[in-house]
Write an enzyme that holds these catalytic residues in place. Structure first.
Site, short mmCIF file in Angstrom:
data_model
loop_
_atom_site.label_atom_id
_atom_site.label_comp_id
_atom_site.label_asym_id
_atom_site.label_seq_id
_atom_site.Cartn_x
_atom_site.Cartn_y
_atom_site.Cartn_z
N GLY A 1 9.92 2.08 -4.61
CA GLY A 1 10.97 1.58 -3.54
C GLY A 1 10.84 2.54 -2.28
N LYS B 1 0.28 6.60 -14.94
CA LYS B 1 1.25 7.58 -14.82
C LYS B 1 1.38 8.22 -16.30
CE LYS B 1 4.06 4.61 -11.58
NZ LYS B 1 4.99 3.73 -11.69
N VAL C 1 5.94 2.84 1.78
CA VAL C 1 5.89 4.40 1.50
C VAL C 1 5.86 5.24 2.71
CG1 VAL C 1 5.39 6.44 0.13
CG2 VAL C 1 5.23 4.34 -0.82
N GLY D 1 9.23 -4.50 -2.30
CA GLY D 1 8.25 -3.18 -1.95
C GLY D 1 7.93 -2.54 -3.26
P1 NAP Z 1 1.52 -0.84 1.10
O1 NAP Z 1 2.87 -1.26 1.42
O2 NAP Z 1 0.52 -1.92 0.89
O3 NAP Z 1 0.98 0.00 2.43
C1 NAP Z 1 -0.42 0.35 2.40
C2 NAP Z 1 -0.65 1.08 3.81
O4 NAP Z 1 -2.03 1.50 3.68
C3 NAP Z 1 -0.61 -0.20 4.82
O5 NAP Z 1 0.24 0.64 5.95
C4 NAP Z 1 -1.92 -0.31 5.11
O6 NAP Z 1 -2.24 -0.86 6.53
C5 NAP Z 1 -2.71 0.83 4.74
N1 NAP Z 1 -4.16 0.75 4.15
C6 NAP Z 1 -4.29 0.15 2.80
N2 NAP Z 1 -5.79 0.28 2.67
C7 NAP Z 1 -6.40 0.41 4.05
C8 NAP Z 1 -7.55 1.03 4.48
N3 NAP Z 1 -8.55 0.47 3.77
N4 NAP Z 1 -7.80 1.35 5.58
C9 NAP Z 1 -6.58 1.80 6.54
N5 NAP Z 1 -5.33 1.34 6.19
C10 NAP Z 1 -5.22 0.91 4.91
O7 NAP Z 1 1.57 0.24 -0.35
P2 NAP Z 1 2.73 1.16 -0.76
O8 NAP Z 1 3.59 0.51 -1.55
O9 NAP Z 1 3.44 1.86 0.45
O10 NAP Z 1 2.19 1.90 -1.81
C11 NAP Z 1 1.12 3.06 -1.22
C12 NAP Z 1 0.80 4.17 -2.51
O11 NAP Z 1 1.90 4.55 -2.88
C13 NAP Z 1 0.17 3.32 -3.78
O12 NAP Z 1 -0.85 4.33 -4.06
C14 NAP Z 1 1.10 3.17 -4.58
O13 NAP Z 1 0.70 3.13 -5.92
C15 NAP Z 1 2.07 4.48 -4.18
N6 NAP Z 1 3.49 4.04 -4.67
C16 NAP Z 1 4.19 3.29 -4.29
C17 NAP Z 1 5.56 3.15 -4.61
C18 NAP Z 1 6.41 1.91 -4.14
O14 NAP Z 1 7.39 1.63 -4.63
N7 NAP Z 1 5.86 1.07 -3.28
C19 NAP Z 1 6.29 4.11 -5.27
C20 NAP Z 1 5.32 5.32 -5.77
C21 NAP Z 1 3.82 5.28 -5.38
P3 NAP Z 1 -1.47 -2.16 7.15
O15 NAP Z 1 -0.10 -1.75 7.37
O16 NAP Z 1 -2.35 -2.30 8.33
O17 NAP Z 1 -1.76 -3.19 6.23
N1 HSE Z 2 4.64 -0.36 -8.60
C1 HSE Z 2 5.07 0.97 -8.96
C2 HSE Z 2 6.29 0.81 -10.05
C3 HSE Z 2 5.48 1.84 -7.91
O1 HSE Z 2 6.75 -0.91 -9.90
O2 HSE Z 2 6.70 1.46 -10.81
C4 HSE Z 2 6.14 3.06 -8.16
O3 HSE Z 2 4.89 3.81 -8.76
#
Ligand code: NAP
Ligand code: HSE
Length: 435
Positions: free
Chosen positions: A302, A205, A15, A187
Site C-alpha cells: 500500500g 522476497k 509508491v 494499490g
Molecule cells: P505502479 O503504481 O504501477 O507505478 C509505476 C510507476 O512507474 C508509474 O508512475 C509509471 O508511470 C512508471 N513507469 C513504469 N514503467 C516505466 C517505464 N518503462 N518508463 C517510465 N516510467 C515507468 O507501481 P507501484 O505499485 O508504485 O510499485 C512500484 C515498485 O514498488 C514495484 O517494484 C513494486 O514491486 C514495489 N512495491 C510496491 C508496493 C505496493 O504496495 N504497491 C509495496 C512494496 C514494493 P505512469 O504513472 O506514467 O504510468
Molecule cells: N504486491 C506486493 C504485495 C506489494 O502484495 O505484498 C508489496 O511488496
C-alpha cells in the site's frame, strides 16, 4: 542547515506518489531528524501529461530517463518496477555516482548481485527496505539489529495481496475474483497480479530474506512455490473446522544438510500470532539462537506504509552523504567470502503435517484404499472428515496427517490419484503448528 539531499524519482505510481506525500506531510520531522530537507528534483514516468493526484508540478515530470539521471542529484529512487529498464537505469545511476534506493524485489532477486558489485565498485550504496514487508523495517532489522545472532528459521506472511484476499474470502465470503479486484484497486497488487497470487512475489522476497539471514544465495526460481490460486472456499471452510486458518506463508529453516525454503498457502492454528495476521498486514517470525522468537508485524503493501520505508532509506543515505561515508554494511549483511558454503535442501525432505482433500465417488472401500496407500507410505492419519454426498456427485474426503515427509506424501497422492474412484487431482496443503 546543511545542503538539501536531492533525489531523482524513477516512477510516480502508488509508491512514488506516497513518497511525495510523505516528503510534504512529514517535512518538519524529516528536517529535524536529517538536519536538512529532501528535495525531489525530477521524476520519470511513462506519461508525463497524465493528471496526477495529488497534483505534481509538470516541470518535475519527464518521460526521458536521461533528464533524471543527468540531474544534479545525490540519490536515485527506483519505484517503477520490472526488470528493464529499471536494471539499466540503476547501473547507469551508480556509474554516475548516485546512491540508489529501490522497492523492487523482482529486480533485486534476479539482478541484485550485479547491482551490488556495481555499487561497491562505485563506492555507492543500494538500499531496499521497502522490497520486503512493505512498511515493516525487517531488512534494516535483519542486517543490523540481529547482526549478533545466528538465525535458525523464518516464517513470513510477506505478500499483502494474497493475505488480503484469503482474509476477504475467509471472513467476508468474498469470491476470489472480487477479492483480487479489491486488492488491485487499493494499490496492493503487482502490475502483473499473477506474481502475487502465484507466490512468485513472496519467493522473490524470501530469497532476499535468506540472503541477509543465512548468507546464502538461492535463486527465487529454485524455491518450491505454490500460490493461493490453488485454495478453494471449501479448503478455507474445512481448515476452520480443524481450528486452522489458511495463510500465504514463506518458510526458511537452517538444517545441518542445507537450508529449506518454500512458499505456499499453509494451515496455521487460528489462535497463534501468525494466524491472527489478517488483511494487508504482513508478519515475519524470526527464530535465532540467543534471542529466541521475535515477531515483526505491520502493513505489508500500500501507498503510505511502503513509501515510509522508501523515505527512511533516503534519510539513511542522506546521513551517510553528510558524513561522507558509504559501504558501511555489506549489501546482503554478510562478507560472503567468510560464510561457510551451504546448499538448498531437497524439498522432498521437508517434514510437516499435511491437509489432504480427496474428491472421490462415494463407493464401498474408498476410505480403506486411501488410508491403505497413506499407511504404505508411512503417513499416519490425525483427523478426518467426510461430507454427505449428492447422488452422482463427487464428495470431498478431508484428512489431516501427523508429521510426514513431503516426498512420501507426494508419492502417495500420485498413487491415490491413479485410482478409478478419484474425480479430480487431490489438493494438498502443508500445516505449520506454530506456537
Ligand atoms: P505502479 O503504481 O504501477 O507505478 C509505476 C510507476 O512507474 C508509474 O508512475 C509509471 O508511470 C512508471 N513507469 C513504469 N514503467 C516505466 C517505464 N518503462 N518508463 C517510465 N516510467 C515507468 O507501481 P507501484 O505499485 O508504485 O510499485 C512500484 C515498485 O514498488 C514495484 O517494484 C513494486 O514491486 C514495489 N512495491 C510496491 C508496493 C505496493 O504496495 N504497491 C509495496 C512494496 C514494493 P505512469 O504513472 O506514467 O504510468
Ligand atoms: N504486491 C506486493 C504485495 C506489494 O502484495 O505484498 C508489496 O511488496
Amino acid at each position: 542547515m546543511s545542503e538539501a539531499i536531492r533525489v531523482g524519482l524513477l516512477g510516480c505510481g502508488t509508491v512514488g506518489t506516497g513518497v511525495l506525500r510523505i516528503l510534504a506531510e512529514n517535512r518538519e520531522e524529516i528536517v529535524a531528524r536529517l538536519g536538512t530537507a529532501i528535495e525531489v528534483v525530477k521524476i520519470l514516468v511513462r506519461d508525463a501529461d497524465k493528471v496526477r493526484d495529488p497534483a505534481v508540478p509538470r516541470s518535475l515530470l519527464t518521460s526521458d530517463p536521461r533528464e533524471v539521471l543527468e540531474a544534479d542529484v545525490h540519490v536515485i529512487v527506483e519505484v517503477m518496477g520490472g526488470y528493464e529498464p529499471a536494471r539499466a537505469l540503476l547501473l547507469d545511476a551508480l556509474s554516475r555516482g548516485h546512491h540508489v534506493v529501490t522497492a523492487n524485489k523482482a529486480l533485486l532477486a534476479r539482478h541484485g548481485a550485479e547491482l551490488f558489485v556495481a555499487a561497491d565498485e562505485a563506492h555507492r550504496d543500494v538500499i531496499f527496505e521497502a522490497s520486503v514487508g512493505g512498511g515493516i523495517p525487517i531488512i534494516r532489522t535483519l542486517r543490523e539489529g540481529l547482526a549478533a545472532d545466528r538465525i535458525h528459521a523464518l516464517y513470513g506472511i510477506i505478500n499483502g495481496t494474497s493475505n488480503f484476499m484469503l482474509t476477504a474470502m475467509s471472513d467476508q465470503g468474498k469470491s476470489y475474483a472480487d477479492a483480487l479486484a479489491d486488492a488491485q484497486a487499493r494499490g496492493y497488487a503487482e502490475a502483473d497480479p499473477t506474481m502475487d497470487v502465484g507466490g512468485i512475489d513472496a519467493a522473490q522476497k524470501l530469497s532476499i530474506l535468506i540472503a541477509i539471514s543465512f548468507g546464502l544465495d538461492i535463486a527465487f526460481e529454485d524455491i518450491r512455490t505454490e500460490g493461493i490460486d490453488r485454495v478453494t472456499a471449501d479448503d478455507i471452510r474445512f481448515a476452520k473446522r480443524f481450528g486452522y486458518t489458511v495463510k500465504p506463508l514463506a518458510v526458511a529453516k537452517a538444517h545441518a544438510d542445507g537450508v529449506e525454503a518454500r512458499v505456499h498457502p499453509t494451515l496455521i492454528p487460528a489462535s497463534t500470532m501468525l494466524g491472527s495476521v489478517h488483511g494487508v498486514f504482513n508478519a515475519v517470525l524470526v527464530s535465532s539462537r540467543a534471542l529466541g522468537p521475535v515477531l515483526f508485524y505491520g502493513q505489508g503493501a500500500g501507498m503510505m506504509p511502503t513509501a515510509h520505508s522508501v523515505v527512511s532509506d533516503i534519510i539513511e543515505l542522506g546521513r551517510n552523504i553528510q558524513r561522507g561515508t558509504s559501504g558501511r554494511l555489506p549489501h546482503l549483511a554478510f562478507h560472503r567470502e567468510l560464510v561457510a558454503e551451504r546448499a538448498q535442501r531437497d524439498p522432498r525432505l521437508t517434514r510437516c503435517p499435511f491437509y489432504l482433500r480427496f474428491e472421490v465417488h462415494d463407493e464401498p472401500g474408498v476410505l480403506a484404499k486411501i488410508s491403505g496407500i497413506l499407511g504404505d507410505h508411512g503417513i499416519s492419519i490425525r483427523q478426518m472428515l467426510q461430507e454427505t454426498s449428492q447422488p452422482g456427485e463427487a464428495v470431498p474426503v478431508v484428512i489431516l496427517t501427523h508429521v510426514a515427509q513431503e516426498g512420501a506424501v507426494l508419492d502417495a497422492i500420485a498413487a491415490i490419484d491413479a485410482l478409478d474412484f478419484v474425480a479430480e487431482p487431490t489438493c494438498y496443503l502443508r500445516v505449520e503448528d506454530l506456537a
